[in-house]
Every structure is written in C-alpha cells, then in structure tokens.
Design a protein around this motif. Structure first.
Motif, mmCIF file in Angstrom:
data_model
loop_
_atom_site.group_PDB
_atom_site.id
_atom_site.type_symbol
_atom_site.label_atom_id
_atom_site.label_comp_id
_atom_site.label_asym_id
_atom_site.label_seq_id
_atom_site.Cartn_x
_atom_site.Cartn_y
_atom_site.Cartn_z
ATOM 1 N N THR A 157 4.348 5.344 -6.266
ATOM 2 C CA THR A 157 4.707 4.077 -6.912
ATOM 3 C C THR A 157 4.142 2.911 -6.114
ATOM 4 O OG1 THR A 157 6.709 5.007 -7.888
ATOM 5 C CG2 THR A 157 6.642 2.609 -7.632
ATOM 6 N N VAL A 158 4.290 2.973 -4.807
ATOM 7 C CA VAL A 158 3.755 1.909 -3.944
ATOM 8 C C VAL A 158 2.236 1.853 -4.067
ATOM 9 C CG1 VAL A 158 3.486 1.091 -1.557
ATOM 10 C CG2 VAL A 158 5.702 1.948 -2.349
ATOM 11 N N LYS A 159 1.575 3.013 -4.057
ATOM 12 C CA LYS A 159 0.111 3.038 -4.201
ATOM 13 C C LYS A 159 -0.313 2.377 -5.502
ATOM 14 C CE LYS A 159 -2.198 6.764 -3.431
ATOM 15 N NZ LYS A 159 -2.653 8.169 -3.365
ATOM 16 N N ASP A 181 3.088 -3.960 9.952
ATOM 17 C CA ASP A 181 2.331 -2.813 10.450
ATOM 18 C C ASP A 181 3.072 -1.522 10.099
ATOM 19 O OD1 ASP A 181 0.346 -1.369 11.733
ATOM 20 O OD2 ASP A 181 1.290 -1.556 13.710
ATOM 21 N N VAL A 182 3.090 -1.208 8.786
ATOM 22 C CA VAL A 182 3.797 -0.022 8.304
ATOM 23 C C VAL A 182 2.907 0.740 7.331
ATOM 24 C CG1 VAL A 182 6.107 -0.986 8.591
ATOM 25 C CG2 VAL A 182 4.905 -1.344 6.445
ATOM 26 N N THR A 183 3.229 2.008 7.156
ATOM 27 C CA THR A 183 2.475 2.838 6.221
ATOM 28 C C THR A 183 3.020 2.659 4.809
ATOM 29 O OG1 THR A 183 3.963 4.716 6.448
ATOM 30 C CG2 THR A 183 2.126 4.578 8.029
ATOM 31 N N LEU A 184 2.261 3.144 3.834
ATOM 32 C CA LEU A 184 2.741 3.102 2.456
ATOM 33 C C LEU A 184 4.017 3.928 2.309
ATOM 34 C CD1 LEU A 184 -0.533 3.348 0.329
ATOM 35 C CD2 LEU A 184 0.716 1.314 1.063
ATOM 36 N N GLU A 185 4.104 5.022 3.041
ATOM 37 C CA GLU A 185 5.310 5.860 3.017
ATOM 38 C C GLU A 185 6.520 5.072 3.518
ATOM 39 O OE1 GLU A 185 7.503 8.910 1.960
ATOM 40 O OE2 GLU A 185 5.334 9.099 1.843
ATOM 41 N N GLU A 186 6.343 4.309 4.575
ATOM 42 C CA GLU A 186 7.443 3.495 5.108
ATOM 43 C C GLU A 186 7.845 2.400 4.127
ATOM 44 O OE1 GLU A 186 6.822 3.813 9.912
ATOM 45 O OE2 GLU A 186 5.343 2.672 8.766
ATOM 46 N N ILE A 187 6.856 1.792 3.470
ATOM 47 C CA ILE A 187 7.156 0.784 2.451
ATOM 48 C C ILE A 187 7.955 1.427 1.324
ATOM 49 C CG2 ILE A 187 6.184 -0.752 0.702
ATOM 50 C CD1 ILE A 187 3.790 -1.190 2.635
ATOM 51 N N ALA A 188 7.535 2.604 0.887
ATOM 52 C CA ALA A 188 8.235 3.315 -0.185
ATOM 53 C C ALA A 188 9.684 3.580 0.202
ATOM 54 C CB ALA A 188 7.512 4.619 -0.509
ATOM 55 N N THR A 189 9.902 4.013 1.416
ATOM 56 C CA THR A 189 11.262 4.291 1.880
ATOM 57 C C THR A 189 12.099 3.019 1.874
ATOM 58 O OG1 THR A 189 10.472 6.126 3.243
ATOM 59 C CG2 THR A 189 12.613 5.176 3.821
ATOM 60 N N ARG A 190 11.536 1.923 2.358
ATOM 61 C CA ARG A 190 12.256 0.640 2.376
ATOM 62 C C ARG A 190 12.632 0.180 0.972
ATOM 63 N NH1 ARG A 190 8.910 -3.333 6.476
ATOM 64 N NH2 ARG A 190 9.202 -2.120 8.375
ATOM 65 N N SER A 194 -2.588 -2.450 -8.206
ATOM 66 C CA SER A 194 -2.423 -3.545 -9.165
ATOM 67 C C SER A 194 -2.570 -4.899 -8.471
ATOM 68 C CB SER A 194 -1.053 -3.438 -9.838
ATOM 69 O OG SER A 194 -0.858 -4.490 -10.738
ATOM 70 N N VAL A 195 -1.965 -5.033 -7.300
ATOM 71 C CA VAL A 195 -2.082 -6.276 -6.524
ATOM 72 C C VAL A 195 -3.538 -6.527 -6.165
ATOM 73 C CG1 VAL A 195 -1.565 -7.380 -4.308
ATOM 74 C CG2 VAL A 195 0.260 -6.257 -5.602
ATOM 75 N N VAL A 251 5.810 -5.990 -2.373
ATOM 76 C CA VAL A 251 4.902 -4.995 -1.797
ATOM 77 C C VAL A 251 3.814 -5.694 -0.989
ATOM 78 C CG1 VAL A 251 3.148 -3.250 -2.356
ATOM 79 C CG2 VAL A 251 5.373 -3.209 -3.508
ATOM 80 N N LEU A 252 3.275 -6.767 -1.497
ATOM 81 C CA LEU A 252 2.239 -7.512 -0.776
ATOM 82 C C LEU A 252 2.777 -8.036 0.545
ATOM 83 C CD1 LEU A 252 -0.602 -8.633 -0.656
ATOM 84 C CD2 LEU A 252 0.139 -10.521 -2.124
#
Length: 77
Positions: A47-49, A31-40, A54-55, A24-25
C-alpha cells in the motif's frame, strides 16, 4: 531542474495530493524504510509503495531525494 521537471510541477499545489499521500510524503523525509512507514500507518508495504508511486507521479519525482526536496519546498515536512 529540467524543462520537463518544471512543466510537471508548475501549478501543482499540496491540494493535488490526498491527505494520505501528504502523510506518506512527510514520512519519506524520515530515515525509515517503506516497511517501517507501513507499520506506522497500519497498512501493508505494498500500500505504501503504491502511494509513493502516486506521489512521485503527481509531483514529477523519480527518487526519494527529489520527493523529499519537493516536500520541503512545499512545506509538507
């Protein structure tokens, strides 16, 4: 870097982060949103938030830019 920031990250190694937190870090550096990270990562945005919080707590960061700088400094990117 303030004394408080220094004391939070002194002695912290990449091992202090879980494998998923390191992933996640590394994604935060893009240059992506949390939503894009979640999808990936095939998880929900919440969950990503949670993983991002935590990080941030573990590395003593309060912004995405601070977290990315820490990641680069510690070879996570």
């Amino acid at each position: 870097m303030s004394m408080l920031e220094t004391s939070r990250t002194v002695g912290l190694t990449n091992d202090a982060l879980t494998r998923r937190e390191r992933v996640v870090l590394a994604e935060l550096a893009e240059d992506v949103t949390l939503e894009e990270i979640a999808t990936r990562l095939f998880v929900t945005r919440n969950t990503v938030k949670s993983q991002v919080r935590s990080v941030y707590r573990k590395i003593g960061a309060s912004t995405r830019a601070e977290a990315v700088a820490w990641a680069i400094e510690h070879g996570i990117r």
